[in-house]
Design a protein around this motif. Structure first.
Motif, PDB file in Angstrom:
ATOM      1  N   TYR A   1      13.554   6.031 -42.709  1.00  0.00           N
ATOM      2  CA  TYR A   1      14.811   5.294 -42.594  1.00  0.00           C
ATOM      3  C   TYR A   1      15.655   5.831 -41.435  1.00  0.00           C
ATOM      4  O   TYR A   1      15.887   7.041 -41.336  1.00  0.00           O
ATOM      5  CB  TYR A   1      15.615   5.394 -43.896  1.00  0.00           C
ATOM      6  N   SER A   2      16.112   4.915 -40.587  1.00  0.00           N
ATOM      7  CA  SER A   2      16.992   5.291 -39.493  1.00  0.00           C
ATOM      8  C   SER A   2      18.431   5.371 -40.003  1.00  0.00           C
ATOM      9  O   SER A   2      18.772   4.806 -41.037  1.00  0.00           O
ATOM     10  CB  SER A   2      16.893   4.286 -38.353  1.00  0.00           C
ATOM     11  N   LYS A   3      19.294   6.063 -39.267  1.00  0.00           N
ATOM     12  CA  LYS A   3      20.661   6.275 -39.745  1.00  0.00           C
ATOM     13  C   LYS A   3      21.616   6.436 -38.578  1.00  0.00           C
ATOM     14  O   LYS A   3      21.214   6.773 -37.453  1.00  0.00           O
ATOM     15  CB  LYS A   3      20.724   7.526 -40.622  1.00  0.00           C
ATOM     16  N   THR A  26      12.256  10.236 -43.533  1.00  0.00           N
ATOM     17  CA  THR A  26      12.010   9.890 -42.130  1.00  0.00           C
ATOM     18  C   THR A  26      11.699   8.414 -41.904  1.00  0.00           C
ATOM     19  O   THR A  26      11.713   7.951 -40.760  1.00  0.00           O
ATOM     20  CB  THR A  26      10.865  10.746 -41.574  1.00  0.00           C
ATOM     21  N   PRO A  57      20.564   0.000 -37.815  1.00  0.00           N
ATOM     22  CA  PRO A  57      19.931   1.130 -38.508  1.00  0.00           C
ATOM     23  C   PRO A  57      19.879   0.877 -40.015  1.00  0.00           C
ATOM     24  O   PRO A  57      20.668   0.100 -40.555  1.00  0.00           O
ATOM     25  CB  PRO A  57      20.839   2.311 -38.164  1.00  0.00           C
ATOM     26  N   ASP A  58      18.966   1.532 -40.697  1.00  0.00           N
ATOM     27  CA  ASP A  58      18.828   1.336 -42.136  1.00  0.00           C
ATOM     28  C   ASP A  58      20.051   1.838 -42.902  1.00  0.00           C
ATOM     29  O   ASP A  58      20.514   1.204 -43.849  1.00  0.00           O
ATOM     30  CB  ASP A  58      17.579   2.054 -42.639  1.00  0.00           C
TER      31      ASP A  58
END
Length: 265
Positions: free
Chosen positions: A193-195, A191, A163-164
């Motif tokens: 960027y994933s987390k 939105t 994930p980012d």
């Protein structure tokens, strides 16, 4: 072994720790590295530059001068493993992919390692502890943000693409759950960027050792996928990628500071 770190003292209750952007080498390490290793590919590239807007906000910044190939400042001095899965140690002799860093028989000996602990590891952690103490004395609390980055794909360490944003709070023990919830909520507005919270990276030694909510010190590690702000193959910093990511970082840091003000008045 001079210039083990750079410390910039700010005027906020916030310390940004950067244990892995350093590129300096000791003589013993430099003489033993393979040709591939001399490129220092496992560095947390450009982290001080990425966090420059946070420095300008008034945060204290502690940045390592020496490479993690010399010593990993985010590992305990006794080298006790922090993860059950594949990882690297205090004095790593492998890349993240498991290949050897040193030519056969040329890794630093025990005497060299002892000198590195005394002159690089200990000064960094002494500076970290003293700055946290100063902030807590000044503001009544301190926020510690441990800043990291890594390639988005490292098969030996994790499956698929990372994930980012990888927030680590030692499974909720290094900071208030209210703070980590606030950070996740703030990042949801970005939105692209994933987390994840306490996924593959839960926080290393710094987060686990210094985070002490009961003593008004709240620590969060953020491991960033390097594709968010640079070219992962050439290690070149990207203004096009970094500018929007810095907007996210500024929001996250602002969220942490706002939480501190509300919580501690």
């Amino acid at each position: 072994m001079t210039n083990a770190f750079e410390l910039h003292k700010g005027n906020l209750p916030l310390l940004i720790s950067m244990p892995h952007p350093g590129t300096r080498l000791t003589t013993e390490v430099a003489n033993g590295l393979t040709e591939r290793a001399k490129k220092l590919e496992d560095t947390d590239w450009h982290i001080p530059q990425l966090y420059q807007p946070i420095r300008e906000m008034g945060a204290s910044i502690l940045s390592a001068g020496y490479s993690r190939y010399v010593v990993d400042l985010n590992r305990p001095a006794d080298d006790k493993p922090l993860y059950n899965s594949a990882t690297t140690g205090l004095f790593t002799d492998i890349f993240f992919d498991g290949k050897p860093l040193f030519e056969a028989g040329k890794a630093p000996d025990e005497q060299a390692k002892a000198a590195i602990l005394e002159n690089i590891w200990q000064p960094y952690h002494q500076a970290l502890a003293q700055e946290l103490a100063r902030l807590r004395e000044t503001f009544g609390y301190a926020l510690l943000w441990d800043a990291h980055s890594i390639k988005s794909v490292v098969p030996r360490l994790f499956e698929g693409r990372l994930p980012d944003l990888n927030f680590g709070t030692a499974d909720g023990t290094s900071c208030s759950p209210e703070l980590s919830d606030a950070l996740l909520h703030a990042s949801a507005d970005f939105t692209d960027y994933s987390k994840v919270l306490n996924g593959r990276f839960k926080g290393g030694y710094i987060t686990r050792h210094y985070g002490s909510p009961q003593n008004n010190i709240h620590a969060v590690q953020l491991e960033v996928a390097q594709c968010c702000y640079m070219d992962e193959e050439t290690f070149v910093y990207s203004d096009e990628k970094s500018v929007p990511f810095q907007q996210l970082l500024t929001r996250l840091i602002g969220t942490a500071l706002d939480w501190g003000k509300r919580h501690y008045g």
